[in-house]
Design an enzyme around this catalytic site. Structure first.
Site, PDB file in Angstrom:
ATOM      1  N   TYR A   1      -9.666  15.870   2.756  1.00 15.01           N
ATOM      2  CA  TYR A   1     -10.311  15.447   1.519  1.00 15.01           C
ATOM      3  C   TYR A   1     -11.752  15.928   1.630  1.00 15.01           C
ATOM      4  O   TYR A   1     -12.433  15.593   2.608  1.00 15.01           O
ATOM      5  CB  TYR A   1     -10.330  13.923   1.390  1.00 15.01           C
ATOM      6  CG  TYR A   1      -9.044  13.282   0.946  1.00 15.01           C
ATOM      7  CD1 TYR A   1      -8.410  13.679  -0.225  1.00 15.01           C
ATOM      8  CD2 TYR A   1      -8.477  12.233   1.683  1.00 15.01           C
ATOM      9  CE1 TYR A   1      -7.242  13.057  -0.654  1.00 15.01           C
ATOM     10  CE2 TYR A   1      -7.312  11.612   1.265  1.00 15.01           C
ATOM     11  CZ  TYR A   1      -6.698  12.025   0.093  1.00 15.01           C
ATOM     12  OH  TYR A   1      -5.555  11.415  -0.322  1.00 15.01           O
TER      13      TYR A   1
ATOM     14  N   THR B   1      -6.248  18.611  -0.250  1.00 16.24           N
ATOM     15  CA  THR B   1      -5.719  17.786  -1.345  1.00 16.24           C
ATOM     16  C   THR B   1      -6.662  17.843  -2.539  1.00 16.24           C
ATOM     17  O   THR B   1      -7.865  17.603  -2.411  1.00 16.24           O
ATOM     18  CB  THR B   1      -5.509  16.344  -0.854  1.00 16.24           C
ATOM     19  OG1 THR B   1      -4.557  16.387   0.207  1.00 16.24           O
ATOM     20  CG2 THR B   1      -4.991  15.448  -1.971  1.00 16.24           C
TER      21      THR B   1
ATOM     22  N   THR C   1      -0.489  10.827   5.145  1.00 13.28           N
ATOM     23  CA  THR C   1      -0.592   9.474   4.580  1.00 13.28           C
ATOM     24  C   THR C   1      -1.743   8.746   5.268  1.00 13.28           C
ATOM     25  O   THR C   1      -1.810   8.722   6.501  1.00 13.28           O
ATOM     26  CB  THR C   1       0.719   8.672   4.760  1.00 13.28           C
ATOM     27  OG1 THR C   1       1.112   8.709   6.135  1.00 13.28           O
ATOM     28  CG2 THR C   1       1.843   9.224   3.891  1.00 13.28           C
TER      29      THR C   1
ATOM     30  N   TYR D   1       0.844  -1.207   0.000  1.00 13.74           N
ATOM     31  CA  TYR D   1       0.000   0.000   0.000  1.00 13.74           C
ATOM     32  C   TYR D   1       0.879   1.257   0.000  1.00 13.74           C
ATOM     33  O   TYR D   1       0.600   2.230  -0.697  1.00 13.74           O
ATOM     34  CB  TYR D   1      -0.942  -0.021   1.214  1.00 13.74           C
ATOM     35  CG  TYR D   1      -1.638   1.295   1.487  1.00 13.74           C
ATOM     36  CD1 TYR D   1      -2.577   1.810   0.595  1.00 13.74           C
ATOM     37  CD2 TYR D   1      -1.329   2.030   2.636  1.00 13.74           C
ATOM     38  CE1 TYR D   1      -3.188   3.037   0.840  1.00 13.74           C
ATOM     39  CE2 TYR D   1      -1.945   3.250   2.881  1.00 13.74           C
ATOM     40  CZ  TYR D   1      -2.873   3.749   1.973  1.00 13.74           C
ATOM     41  OH  TYR D   1      -3.461   4.963   2.218  1.00 13.74           O
TER      42      TYR D   1
ATOM     43  N   SER E   1      -3.550  12.920   8.025  1.00 12.23           N
ATOM     44  CA  SER E   1      -4.477  12.690   6.907  1.00 12.23           C
ATOM     45  C   SER E   1      -5.922  12.571   7.390  1.00 12.23           C
ATOM     46  O   SER E   1      -6.186  12.060   8.486  1.00 12.23           O
ATOM     47  CB  SER E   1      -4.075  11.390   6.207  1.00 12.23           C
ATOM     48  OG  SER E   1      -5.099  10.946   5.357  1.00 12.23           O
TER      49      SER E   1
ATOM     50  N   LYS F   1      -2.665  21.068  -2.198  1.00 12.72           N
ATOM     51  CA  LYS F   1      -1.721  19.979  -2.511  1.00 12.72           C
ATOM     52  C   LYS F   1      -2.183  19.170  -3.722  1.00 12.72           C
ATOM     53  O   LYS F   1      -3.357  18.797  -3.799  1.00 12.72           O
ATOM     54  CB  LYS F   1      -1.631  19.060  -1.286  1.00 12.72           C
ATOM     55  CG  LYS F   1      -0.815  17.801  -1.495  1.00 12.72           C
ATOM     56  CD  LYS F   1      -0.656  17.072  -0.168  1.00 12.72           C
ATOM     57  CE  LYS F   1       0.134  15.798  -0.320  1.00 12.72           C
ATOM     58  NZ  LYS F   1      -0.643  14.718  -0.919  1.00 12.72           N
TER      59      LYS F   1
ATOM     60  N   HIS G   1       0.882  12.994  -6.054  1.00  8.91           N
ATOM     61  CA  HIS G   1       0.410  12.048  -5.037  1.00  8.91           C
ATOM     62  C   HIS G   1       1.362  10.845  -4.934  1.00  8.91           C
ATOM     63  O   HIS G   1       0.946   9.709  -4.700  1.00  8.91           O
ATOM     64  CB  HIS G   1      -1.010  11.580  -5.379  1.00  8.91           C
ATOM     65  CG  HIS G   1      -1.902  11.370  -4.179  1.00  8.91           C
ATOM     66  ND1 HIS G   1      -2.791  12.316  -3.755  1.00  8.91           N
ATOM     67  CD2 HIS G   1      -2.035  10.328  -3.317  1.00  8.91           C
ATOM     68  CE1 HIS G   1      -3.447  11.858  -2.684  1.00  8.91           C
ATOM     69  NE2 HIS G   1      -2.993  10.657  -2.407  1.00  8.91           N
TER      70      HIS G   1
HETATM   71  C1  LIG Z   1       0.624   5.169   1.636  1.00  2.88           C
HETATM   72  C2  LIG Z   1       0.317   6.558   1.229  1.00  2.88           C
HETATM   73  C3  LIG Z   1      -0.867   7.136   1.625  1.00  2.88           C
HETATM   74  C4  LIG Z   1      -1.173   8.453   1.259  1.00  2.88           C
HETATM   75  N1  LIG Z   1      -2.307   9.020   1.730  1.00  2.88           N
HETATM   76  C5  LIG Z   1      -2.543  10.336   1.458  1.00  2.88           C
HETATM   77  C6  LIG Z   1      -3.634  10.999   2.063  1.00  2.88           C
HETATM   78  O1  LIG Z   1      -4.385  10.430   2.841  1.00  2.88           O
HETATM   79  N2  LIG Z   1      -3.826  12.295   1.737  1.00  2.88           N
HETATM   80  C7  LIG Z   1      -2.995  12.980   0.884  1.00  2.88           C
HETATM   81  O2  LIG Z   1      -3.193  14.157   0.615  1.00  2.88           O
HETATM   82  N3  LIG Z   1      -1.935  12.364   0.327  1.00  2.88           N
HETATM   83  C8  LIG Z   1      -1.673  11.073   0.606  1.00  2.88           C
HETATM   84  N4  LIG Z   1      -0.577  10.466   0.073  1.00  2.88           N
HETATM   85  C9  LIG Z   1       0.341  11.240  -0.781  1.00  2.88           C
HETATM   86  C10 LIG Z   1       1.424  11.899   0.067  1.00  2.88           C
HETATM   87  O3  LIG Z   1       0.881  12.917   0.870  1.00  2.88           O
HETATM   88  C11 LIG Z   1       2.541  12.508  -0.806  1.00  2.88           C
HETATM   89  O4  LIG Z   1       1.968  13.361  -1.762  1.00  2.88           O
HETATM   90  C12 LIG Z   1       3.382  11.448  -1.498  1.00  2.88           C
HETATM   91  O5  LIG Z   1       3.561  10.330  -0.676  1.00  2.88           O
HETATM   92  C13 LIG Z   1       4.743  12.028  -1.844  1.00  2.88           C
HETATM   93  O6  LIG Z   1       5.538  11.117  -2.501  1.00  2.88           O
HETATM   94  P1  LIG Z   1       6.595  10.137  -1.764  1.00  2.88           P
HETATM   95  O7  LIG Z   1       5.788   9.028  -1.182  1.00  2.88           O
HETATM   96  O8  LIG Z   1       7.458   9.692  -2.877  1.00  2.88           O
HETATM   97  O9  LIG Z   1       7.303  10.935  -0.707  1.00  2.88           O
HETATM   98  C14 LIG Z   1      -0.262   9.168   0.439  1.00  2.88           C
HETATM   99  C15 LIG Z   1       0.937   8.579   0.049  1.00  2.88           C
HETATM  100  C16 LIG Z   1       1.245   7.293   0.449  1.00  2.88           C
HETATM  101  C17 LIG Z   1       2.562   6.704   0.037  1.00  2.88           C
END
Ligand SMILES: Cc1cc2nc3c(=O)[nH]c(=O)nc-3n(C[C@H](O)[C@H](O)[C@H](O)COP(=O)(O)O)c2cc1C
Length: 378
Positions: free
Chosen positions: A130, A156, A79, A25, A107, A251, A275
């Site tokens: 969200y 986001t 996350t 995930y 998150s 974002k 993302h």
């Molecule tokens: C497992 C996972 C869950 C994520 N969940 C969210 C979230 O709930 N809300 C959000 O805005 N971005 C979410 N993201 C995106 C991150 O905020 C971020 O934009 C992204 O992880 C950046 O890239 P990186 O993983 O290479 O550092 C998620 C990313 C991952 C890896």
């Protein structure tokens, strides 16, 4: 246990410690993962300029993000399901970030709720929103973030609809985690995860507790498909702005036209992001979009931040050189949390801070505020 010297070591430990479905995930991207790969490859392809015989004693990586002092230009990205990587993961992550002098973003899709985290830390954190179909519920989340004294709202924009991640479907990723025949053997080999997460008290979406009908909640992707709202538009950003008078961060911007619209809203920061390669596969890498957006809207009211592939201090130096005031990290945070809880996250931030500090020195830079495109071998 092998000595940990970089973020990849923490990733390797995380892979051993958490069930496959949870690890995938975090680790994997959408569809063919071309954008996921491009995020890393394009960062790696940028070269730094080695400089010598410049006095680089007394260095500083300290700067600000939306006016908040940060020990280095880095914040923890929001996350989802963080608390499934380690029991009370959001609390551990927030404590480690705050002790290291960097912001933590909670998150909407967290396991610990806004109130759980607010009750466990003594400094403000950021809340990521969200906007879901049910606007009344979204409004209540904003009110809860206000009541918890969150110092910024991260809205986001790039998940009106979810990009498919094949592994999450194949692994049957569900929240709360389900013990099925297919994953029982795998889970049985992760005793520390069972003790920390499964036997802990929180395994479901903390902020959405009142929203869940446990029977209808099957796989994560099905649930998200029902809750997220494809009709979102810039009008909804105005609506959020009218409810949240504090600092607002937008974002998920990758395109110059969108960046111009986002800047026109008067947002305090925008995050150049795809993302983490989890949404539109085939989109450009985040780092390749960054300089174009900086050229278009840099120097205005909105700070420009960056995420996507940040796993080292060198990555932060490159992003800063291309005009990002700050960076977020997602995967690197989750790997370190899975590897060692609060201590793991503290270790990851310190590894990255040292890499940034040494790389600055080797480019002849004493102060992060001096970093500009001249540190790159363009
Ligand atoms: C497992 C996972 C869950 C994520 N969940 C969210 C979230 O709930 N809300 C959000 O805005 N971005 C979410 N993201 C995106 C991150 O905020 C971020 O934009 C992204 O992880 C950046 O890239 P990186 O993983 O290479 O550092 C998620 C990313 C991952 C890896």
């Amino acid at each position: 246990m092998a000595t940990v010297t970089n973020i990849q070591d923490l990733r390797a430990i995380a892979m051993r410690k958490v069930p496959r479905a949870i690890f995938h995930y975090a680790d994997r991207g959408s569809y063919d993962e071309t954008t996921l790969a491009a995020n890393k490859a394009d960062l790696a392809a940028i070269q730094l300029r080695q400089r010598v015989m410049i006095d680089v004693s007394d260095r500083s990586t300290a700067t600000t993000m939306i006016g908040e002092k940060v020990a280095l230009p880095l914040a923890i990205a929001p996350t989802g399901l963080t608390g499934l990587f380690h029991g009370n993961g959001e609390i551990h992550g927030c404590r480690a970030a705050q002790a290291a002098g960097i912001p933590f973003t909670l998150s909407t899709m967290s396991i610990c709720s806004i109130e759980d985290v607010a009750g466990a830390v003594d400094k403000p954190f950021w809340f990521q929103l969200y906007v879901m179909r049910d606007r009344k519920f979204s409004e209540s989340l904003i009110e809860r973030a206000k009541a918890a004294k969150c110092s910024a709202l991260v809205l986001t924009l790039d998940l009106q609809i979810q990009g498919q991640r094949h592994n999450d479907i194949k692994n049957g990723l569900a929240v709360p985690p389900k013990l099925t025949l297919a994953n029982a053997l795998d889970i049985a080999t992760k005793p520390r995860w069972i003790a920390s997460v499964l036997m802990g008290k929180r395994h479901s979406f903390g902020n959405l507790a009142v929203r869940q009908e446990s029977d209808s909640l099957s796989t994560l992707s099905q649930w998200i498909a029902g809750q997220f709202d494809p009709s979102l538009s810039w009008k909804d950003v105005e609506w959020v702005r009218s409810l949240w008078p504090g600092k607002l961060i937008l974002k998920g911007i990758l395109d110059v036209e969108d960046a111009k619209i986002a800047a026109a809203t008067g947002a305090d920061a925008i995050v150049v992001s795809n993302h983490g390669g989890r949404q539109l596969d085939g989109a450009v890498s985040s780092i390749s979009a960054l300089p174009k957006i900086v050229d278009a809207i840099g120097g205005g009211k909105s700070e420009i931040w960056f995420d996507g592939g940040v796993q080292s201090g060198q990555d932060i130096l490159k992003a800063r050189a291309l005009g990002a005031q700050g960076c977020l990290m997602g995967k690197a945070f989750l790997w370190s949390l899975a590897a060692g809880g609060q201590a793991g996250v503290a270790q990851a931030i310190e590894i990255i801070r040292r890499e940034l500090d040494v790389s600055m020195a080797l480019t002849g830079t004493r102060d992060i505020e001096q970093v500009d495109r001249s540190v790159l071998a363009l």
